[in-house]
Design a protein around this motif. Structure first.
Motif: not given
Length: 318
Positions: A127-144, A160-164
């Motif tokens: 149930s908690e996993a379905l409501s994520p609170k952290h995001v990793a902005i990465s995965l593929s490509g260059e986000p900037t 209220d996410f923490t952002t990486f």
């Protein structure tokens, strides 16, 4: 819908690899550590180092198939036949739409772990996993490369996410204008320009200069900064002294020497022998510590990564 931004051949390959495409240039893919956390109750090294909840982490990109480099060690699939080094000349998706689409696709990706069908998964954790609170902005490509990255980060923070944010450092002008993430990662996969050109294969003429601009501006960030050193045997693992010089320039809060992993499409370009052992990463880190004054604070053997800092202990992010 995807035609002009994501070629059909690329889209088909990514879908086979369990990417869920969001809009015209974004995507989500569940990290294997999220799956292991749900099924095996284990955690990733970001949880071990910084205290995030592994099962509540969203791994996404806002720049799918756009990058300024074609790194030899990159496990992602990319189309090298076309220029994907900028997004300023296209109509990009709205940050709120990207986030809402990413959350919908994350739920779809996790649907197979529903405790009703998977008896190893704890219902509360699911149930908690379905409501994520952290995001990793990465995965593929260059986000900037995404022109509205600052708005994207602001919207995640509003929720209220923490952002990486993970960047290769080749777009310092974007970093200088965005809202700061919770933690900023800069991938420094080459300690010299010669190695950079051979290993990172920049698709822009001034990639090395741009990376150094980013390193020189890191001290201006108030958020924790991390230099991620992806180490490849016979390419950059043997150059600890050169890395020490770059680290002195950047003065990042943390350093994460991490082994290149022989997975995905990198196997088409590198051999298994290029992947360092954890013991080799540990030895590199000990030598780096002696040269820089950064202390070893922690390590994760499964991920082959070591954490160094001048802090007495890592700052927990939750």
């Amino acid at each position: 819908m995807y035609g002009e931004l994501i070629p059909e051949s690329v889209k088909k390959t990514l879908l086979k690899q369990k990417y869920h495409i969001v809009g015209r240039h974004s995507a989500v893919k569940t990290c294997r550590w999220v799956r292991k956390s749900l099924v095996e109750n284990t955690v990733c090294y970001k949880s071990k180092f910084y205290g995030i909840q592994t099962h509540r982490c969203l791994q996404m990109t806002c720049a799918l198939n756009f990058c300024t480099q074609q790194c030899l060690y990159c496990w992602r699939y990319y189309d090298s036949s076309i220029d994907r080094t900028k997004m300023t000349d296209i109509e990009v998706d709205d940050p709120q739409e990207i986030i809402q689409g990413a959350l919908i696709e994350q739920k779809r990706l996790l649907s197979g772990y529903n405790p009703k069908a998977h008896n190893k998964v704890d219902p509360l954790k699911y149930s908690e996993a379905l409501s994520p609170k952290h995001v990793a902005i990465s995965l593929s490509g260059e986000p900037t490369l995404y022109p509205r990255l600052g708005e994207l980060i602001e919207e995640f923070h509003r929720m209220d996410f923490t952002t990486f944010l993970v960047t290769n450092g080749t777009v310092p002008e974007r970093l200088s204008e965005i809202t700061e993430p919770t933690q900023l990662y800069v991938s420094v996969s080459a300690p010299t320009e010669e190695i950079y050109r051979r290993l990172c294969r920049p698709q822009i003429h001034d990639g090395w200069q741009k990376l150094n601009e980013t390193l020189e501006m890191l001290h201006s960030f108030s958020c924790p900064t991390v230099l991620r050193l992806t180490l490849v045997k016979q390419h950059n693992l043997e150059h600890v002294e050169d890395y020490a010089k770059l680290i002195a320039k950047a003065e990042s809060v943390y350093i994460e020497p991490k082994a290149y992993m022989w997975v995905g499409h990198s196997r088409d370009r590198l051999a298994l022998s290029h992947m360092p052992t954890h013991e080799e990463i540990r030895e590199f880190s000990e030598n780096l510590s002696q040269l820089t004054g950064y202390r070893i604070l922690d390590e994760s053997t499964p991920s082959r990564v070591v954490l160094l800092s001048k802090l007495a202990a890592p700052m927990k992010l939750i």
